[in-house]
Design an enzyme around this catalytic site. Structure first.
Site, PDB file in Angstrom:
ATOM      1  N   HIS A  56       0.837  -1.197   0.000  1.00  0.00           N
ATOM      2  CA  HIS A  56       0.000   0.000   0.000  1.00  0.00           C
ATOM      3  C   HIS A  56       0.878   1.256   0.000  1.00  0.00           C
ATOM      4  O   HIS A  56       0.648   2.194  -0.765  1.00  0.00           O
ATOM      5  CB  HIS A  56      -0.920  -0.030   1.230  1.00  0.00           C
ATOM      6  N   GLU A  57       1.915   1.249   0.836  1.00  0.00           N
ATOM      7  CA  GLU A  57       2.809   2.409   0.900  1.00  0.00           C
ATOM      8  C   GLU A  57       3.600   2.561  -0.398  1.00  0.00           C
ATOM      9  O   GLU A  57       3.841   3.656  -0.883  1.00  0.00           O
ATOM     10  CB  GLU A  57       3.780   2.280   2.087  1.00  0.00           C
ATOM     11  N   HIS A  99       1.646   4.307  -2.924  1.00  0.00           N
ATOM     12  CA  HIS A  99       1.655   5.763  -2.758  1.00  0.00           C
ATOM     13  C   HIS A  99       2.888   6.355  -3.448  1.00  0.00           C
ATOM     14  O   HIS A  99       2.824   7.413  -4.062  1.00  0.00           O
ATOM     15  CB  HIS A  99       1.697   6.145  -1.282  1.00  0.00           C
ATOM     16  N   GLU A 158      -6.343   6.705  -1.530  1.00  0.00           N
ATOM     17  CA  GLU A 158      -6.259   5.569  -0.607  1.00  0.00           C
ATOM     18  C   GLU A 158      -6.850   4.310  -1.248  1.00  0.00           C
ATOM     19  O   GLU A 158      -6.270   3.237  -1.173  1.00  0.00           O
ATOM     20  CB  GLU A 158      -7.005   5.862   0.693  1.00  0.00           C
TER      21      GLU A 158
END
Lengths: 139, 392, 187
Positions: free
Chosen positions: B127-128, B131, B213
């Site tokens: 997930h990071e 980003h 997100e």
């Protein structure tokens, strides 16, 4: 981390994979809530009896002992009595950062534990006897 | 962002005091705002990591974490390996920072690192990494500059219009007639503008943040081919009771969950940088068909009664992507460390970086002595042996 | 000048731009694919380097697995020889290696002493992470091949691809029995 009683540096003591902070000068012990959780889990116990809400619902113990400050958030902690034979007077952080055991108290517990059967009684006693076992030679 | 407002006030006062001109103040405020954002853009990662008490780690400090980051770097196709940080706090969170993929960092709190198994850790890091890959840090800082500028301009515009209305009203009273009604309308419009413009700007900012997100969740599922990993990590995160104390509004959007709000309130949906965790988990868990963006979008539509999160362009030409099994069933099954082992792995790194000296007592007790301990030896509280403390 | 003169100029410019962008686009995806392949190679080499260490450490404890060790060493040497012989041949050799390795790691459970060896545990973490990295780089490579092949085969970029002789990329598939089906463990 500094000892909330004698302000000296705290040493970390690791046994059975659990870390406890210990003040070599005044023999006091800080049990961090995260480590307490780990201990209870390794004993296959749930956290009841040690959640912040439950501890804060207990009556403030009547004592003349000075108020201690939580070594993490520096707010004044609550005096409580946990366990049954031996009973221990402890300080608990209102924000649930952990529990503080004074040096002298733990010494008493250990002496009492030598007479009684270890790890008998409730959850709180099992935690106390774990600490007693770790700090067997603390005095 | 509240800082933007204070800034305008200061700029306005300076402008009035020194140049006896509100416009000079406006320009001053905008210039300061812009410089602040430039600093945040170029040094934001080091500031953020500085205030978060983050420790940069190497492969040997925590092989599992480092390997997982490397795995996700490969899966995302990023060219550069980001720096890896552990934040010394029992709170549970993770974030990515850095203005471009070349200068990126991922950070995870000690509390979270201890609680996650390998699959969950992979989900969070993916997930990071998404980003970083999607350049969300750049996007969100641009949005924040725009938002700040809108707030400043709205404040000034309304101020000028109100003064105009008051002055104009004074004049119209002298000349008499129906001009007063017009002044009132201008007055109302000015106040409405003052109130609505910043709110609207905030809502747009939050909407963009939430969309990024969802996109990062979708990318994480695609990178790991295992949406359950992230879903179960989010579940653990939602049960956390510790609050991350060093988070503030400006940095909130880069965390994996909103660090500022402990409880989930569906009512607060519009004013949150993050979608509700329960919803994110539900979407990830309904990805039954596969792990591609298309599957995530289908799952999102199912949860949101037909709406879509992603543009059609990102969905076309996608090949079917199957979900893999949990890593325990993979080829080289690795024994999953217990929670206590994970806790010790993590705290060992932190003790090392805070320069604690390790004393191994013969009875099996491990003592870690802080650098400000003055004596040269220490008595083991378990067995009573006197141990000498090694020199650095 | 006549209007069609301008039309021809405009068309020519459009055509040149189209050629330029499509060609560069093709080159870009092909480079991405080649980079992805290089990434797999790095990880495969890392696995080849790790295996002798792992075998050396495990040998002392796993006295009953002599045959497994021999087959691992053999498969590793074959896989190392296959480096650079093309995607197809290499996929096959690496697949063999993966399946014999998984056999070894599955019986580790039976050796508690080995599981307590920190050196072995560290090696196992490295090896399993390398397996993951091979998997993820393969995943990214195959995605890149898919994107590249789509460009080569779809109109209008297929015209340019044909003109300049772009060839379709080959997928990297490691065939591992254990990956397809849940292994049966008999006692």
């Amino acid at each position: 981390m500094d000892c909330p009683v004698c302000k000296g540096p705290m040493v970390i003591v690791e046994r059975s994979g659990i870390e406890v902070d210990y003040s070599p000068d005044c023999k006091g012990v800080w049990f961090d809530s995260g480590e307490l959780e780990l201990l209870l889990e390794s004993m296959e116990l749930d956290e009841t009896g040690f959640t912040t809400d439950e501890l804060m619902a207990l009556d403030e113990a009547r004592t003349n002992e000075k108020k201690r400050r939580c070594p993490i958030c520096r707010t004044k902690m609550k005096k409580l009595i946990i366990g049954k034979t031996p009973e221990v007077l402890i300080d608990a952080c209102h924000k649930g950062h952990g529990l503080w055991f004074d040096g002298g108290e733990l010494g008493q517990v250990i002496r009492q534990l030598l007479d009684t059967e270890p790890a008998s009684g409730g959850k709180q006693n099992r935690v106390i006897s774990f600490l007693g076992e770790v700090f067997k030679a603390s005095d | 962002m509240a800082m933007g407002g204070i800034l305008v006030l200061i700029g306005y006062l300076i402008g009035v005091a020194f140049f006896s001109n509100a416009y000079a103040g406006l320009i001053l405020a905008l210039v300061i705002w812009f410089i602040m954002n430039l600093v945040a853009y170029f040094a934001g990662d080091s500031i953020l990591l500085g205030i978060s008490k983050a420790k940069k780690i190497t492969h040997d400090d925590h092989p599992r974490l480092f390997n997982v980051v490397e795995e996700m770097k490969i899966a995302s196709g990023l060219e550069y390996m980001p720096s890896v940080y552990i934040i010394d706090t029992p709170a549970m969170n993770a974030f990515a920072t850095g203005r471009n993929p070349k200068n990126a960092s991922v950070a995870i709190t000690a509390g979270l690192l201890q609680k996650l198994n390998r699959d969950e850790l992979q989900g969070v890091i993916a997930h990071e990494m998404a980003h970083i890959k999607n350049r969300d840090v750049l996007l969100m800082s641009l949005c924040s500059v725009l938002l700040g500028t809108i707030v400043i301009l709205a404040w000034y515009a309304s101020r000028i219009m109100i003064y105009g209305a008051i002055l104009g009203g004074g004049r119209s009273r002298r000349s008499g007639g129906g001009g007063g009604q017009g002044q009132i309308i201008i007055f109302i419009v000015a106040i409405a503008l003052m109130i609505i413009a910043p709110i609207l700007a905030y809502l747009i900012y939050f909407a963009i943040s939430r969309k990024r997100e969802y996109l990062a969740d979708a990318s994480a599922a695609q990178y790991t081919r295992y949406p359950e990993g992230l879903a179960s990590a989010l579940e653990k995160l939602s049960q956390s009771t510790h609050k991350l104390e060093t988070a503030n509004n400006a940095t909130a959007s880069m965390f994996i969950i909103n660090p500022l709000k402990r409880s989930e309130r569906a009512a607060a949906d519009l004013s949150s940088t993050h979608p509700p965790i329960s919803e994110r988990i539900r979407i990830l868990r309904s990805m039954a068909g596969g792990a591609s963006f298309y599957d995530y979008n289908t799952a999102y539509s199912a949860v949101h009664s037909g709406k879509s999160v992603m543009g059609a362009a990102s969905l076309t030409g996608a090949a079917p992507v199957s979900i893999r099994g949990a890593s325990a069933a993979a080829v080289a099954a690795e024994p999953e460390p217990t929670r206590i082992e994970r806790a010790r792995e993590t705290s060992n790194v932190l003790w090392k970086y805070s320069k604690h000296k390790l004393v191994n007592c013969q009875c099996g007790t491990k003592l870690r002595v802080p650098p400000n301990y003055r004596h040269s030896n220490i008595k083991c509280p378990h067995c009573g042996r006197i141990n000498t403390i090694p020199h650095s | 000048m006549a209007w069609y003169f301008y039309l021809i100029i405009v068309l020519a410019v459009v055509l040149v731009l189209f050629l330029l962008f499509t060609y560069n686009g093709l080159i870009r995806v092909r480079n991405q694919m080649k980079n992805a392949w290089a990434q797999i190679d790095v990880q495969l080499k890392r696995r080849h380097d790790l295996i002798p260490n792992l075998v050396e450490t495990a040998k002392g404890y796993m006295t009953h697995e002599r045959e497994t060790f021999e087959s691992i060493t053999k498969a590793r040497n074959l896989a190392q020889k296959a480096v650079g012989t093309g995607v197809g041949a290499q996929s096959k050799a690496e697949g063999e290696l993966s399946s014999v390795l998984s056999k070894l790691l599955m019986v580790v459970e039976n050796y508690p002493d080995l599981k307590a060896n920190t050196n072995f545990l560290a090696l196992q973490e490295e090896l399993s992470s390398t397996e993951n990295k091979i998997g993820f780089s393969r995943q990214f490579y195959n995605d890149s091949v898919m994107g590249y092949n789509n460009k080569i085969q779809m109109f209008p970029s297929n015209v340019i691809a044909g003109m300049f002789g772009f060839k379709t990329g080959e997928f990297f598939e490691i065939e591992v029995a254990a990956e397809r089906a849940v292994p049966k463990v008999s006692f």
